[in-house]
Design an enzyme around this catalytic site. Structure first.
Site, PDB file in Angstrom:
ATOM      1  N   HIS A  76      78.917 -16.911 -33.544  1.00 58.26           N
ATOM      2  CA  HIS A  76      79.619 -18.099 -33.495  1.00 58.26           C
ATOM      3  C   HIS A  76      79.777 -18.609 -34.948  1.00 58.26           C
ATOM      4  CE1 HIS A  76      77.025 -19.084 -29.702  1.00 58.26           C
ATOM      5  NE2 HIS A  76      77.830 -18.141 -29.387  1.00 58.26           N
ATOM      6  N   HIS A 233      84.318 -21.335 -24.576  1.00 51.80           N
ATOM      7  CA  HIS A 233      83.094 -20.617 -25.420  1.00 51.80           C
ATOM      8  C   HIS A 233      83.355 -19.194 -25.518  1.00 51.80           C
ATOM      9  CE1 HIS A 233      79.205 -20.163 -27.688  1.00 51.80           C
ATOM     10  NE2 HIS A 233      79.224 -19.186 -26.628  1.00 51.80           N
ATOM     11  N   ASP A 237      83.743 -16.636 -28.410  1.00 48.25           N
ATOM     12  CA  ASP A 237      83.022 -15.337 -28.907  1.00 48.25           C
ATOM     13  C   ASP A 237      83.969 -14.129 -29.300  1.00 48.25           C
ATOM     14  OD1 ASP A 237      80.316 -16.246 -28.297  1.00 48.25           O
ATOM     15  OD2 ASP A 237      80.337 -15.747 -26.283  1.00 48.25           O
ATOM     16  N   HIS A 260      80.743  -8.925 -24.849  1.00 53.21           N
ATOM     17  CA  HIS A 260      80.664  -8.414 -26.391  1.00 53.21           C
ATOM     18  C   HIS A 260      80.823  -7.102 -26.297  1.00 53.21           C
ATOM     19  CE1 HIS A 260      79.450 -12.386 -28.038  1.00 53.21           C
ATOM     20  NE2 HIS A 260      78.320 -12.428 -27.008  1.00 53.21           N
TER      21      HIS A 260
END
Length: 275
Positions: A76, A233, A237, A260
């Site tokens: 973030h 969001h 990321d 991720h």
């Protein structure tokens, strides 16, 4: 040009997974070091570069490490830094995980604005360009880097939870500021997974104050900041993870149900082919 912060600014909060309260300082940095973390609580104050080579693990967040020194949930803040064009910054932290704050990047954006920016050099930074399509896939999930005239990010998600369902968002920095379009989007989770994740030692610092939470039928802590806030969001990321390249190559980044792990795998592939 190469930009850093003008002054130091401090933020405190609780880490999402550790539940540990930490204090973090954003500081002007050395132009030759880029964006980097300093663990001030450890002997020798070891430095951890915000670079793809430092990725240690990617379970529900991105963790960087050099030796035994680690820093988790970096995405973030890094998204805010690259989204606002900050190339160089020293990030001092007195614990192993960044504070989650409100679960978005908006408070990081506010902190950077408070610190102000300065130009270290007017010398242009060379930006690589995606020449050939790159696709990485894991079952239904995929990430791609495609040739494009300008930088663009497109992200899709698909959940059985009715409040989310199938969502997409596409964003170009040239068309809309990061601070308004992406930074306010908060992390999200599911009520029926909380107990299991906590038993696994995760989300110890998670709460309705720093994450959107839904059950199968409704959001437990509305209102949303955007109709498709979860998709935005995930895009946030992705930007944070790609920032580990130092400079994000010009191209169109497309992701669907990714993680991720896939984000950082794409960054490693880009580094191997373009840098």
């Amino acid at each position: 040009m190469v930009k850093t912060l003008k002054t130091t600014v401090e933020c405190s909060g609780v880490g999402l997974h550790s539940g540990q309260r930490v204090t973090l300082k954003l500081m002007p940095g050395d132009r030759h070091q880029g964006r980097y973390f300093v663990r001030t609580d450890l002997p020798g104050e070891p430095q951890i570069p915000a670079r793809i080579e430092a990725v240690n693990q990617t379970l529900l967040s991105t963790e960087l490490a050099v030796g035994e020194a680690k820093v988790r949930t970096t995405e973030h803040l890094l998204a805010a830094l690259v989204g606002l064009g900050i190339d160089v910054v020293r990030i001092e932290i007195d614990g192993p995980e960044l504070p989650l704050l409100d679960g978005s990047a908006v408070q990081w954006v506010e902190a950077i604005a408070k610190a102000g920016t300065q130009t270290l050099t007017d010398e242009a930074i060379a930006t690589p360009v995606v020449i050939e399509p790159i696709w990485l896939q894991e079952d239904e999930a995929f990430v791609a880097a495609l040739p494009a005239a300008e930088l663009r990010f497109t992200y899709g998600i698909d959940f059985t939870y009715k409040p989310i369902g199938n969502q997409w968002h596409s964003w170009s920095p040239a068309a809309e500021p990061f601070a308004q379009a992406i930074a306010p989007a908060r992390t999200f989770g599911f009520a029926d997974q909380i107990e299991q994740l906590k038993k696994a030692g995760l989300i110890q610092g998670g709460s309705l104050d720093n994450a959107l939470v839904c059950d199968q039928e409704k959001w437990l802590n509305p209102p949303l900041r955007f109709e498709n806030e979860p998709a935005r969001h995930k895009l946030l990321d992705l930007i944070g993870d790609l920032s580990l390249l130092g400079t994000i190559p010009t191209g169109h980044y497309l992701a669907y149900k990714a993680s991720h792990k896939l984000h950082t795998q794409l960054a490693k592939t880009l580094q191997a082919t373009l840098f």
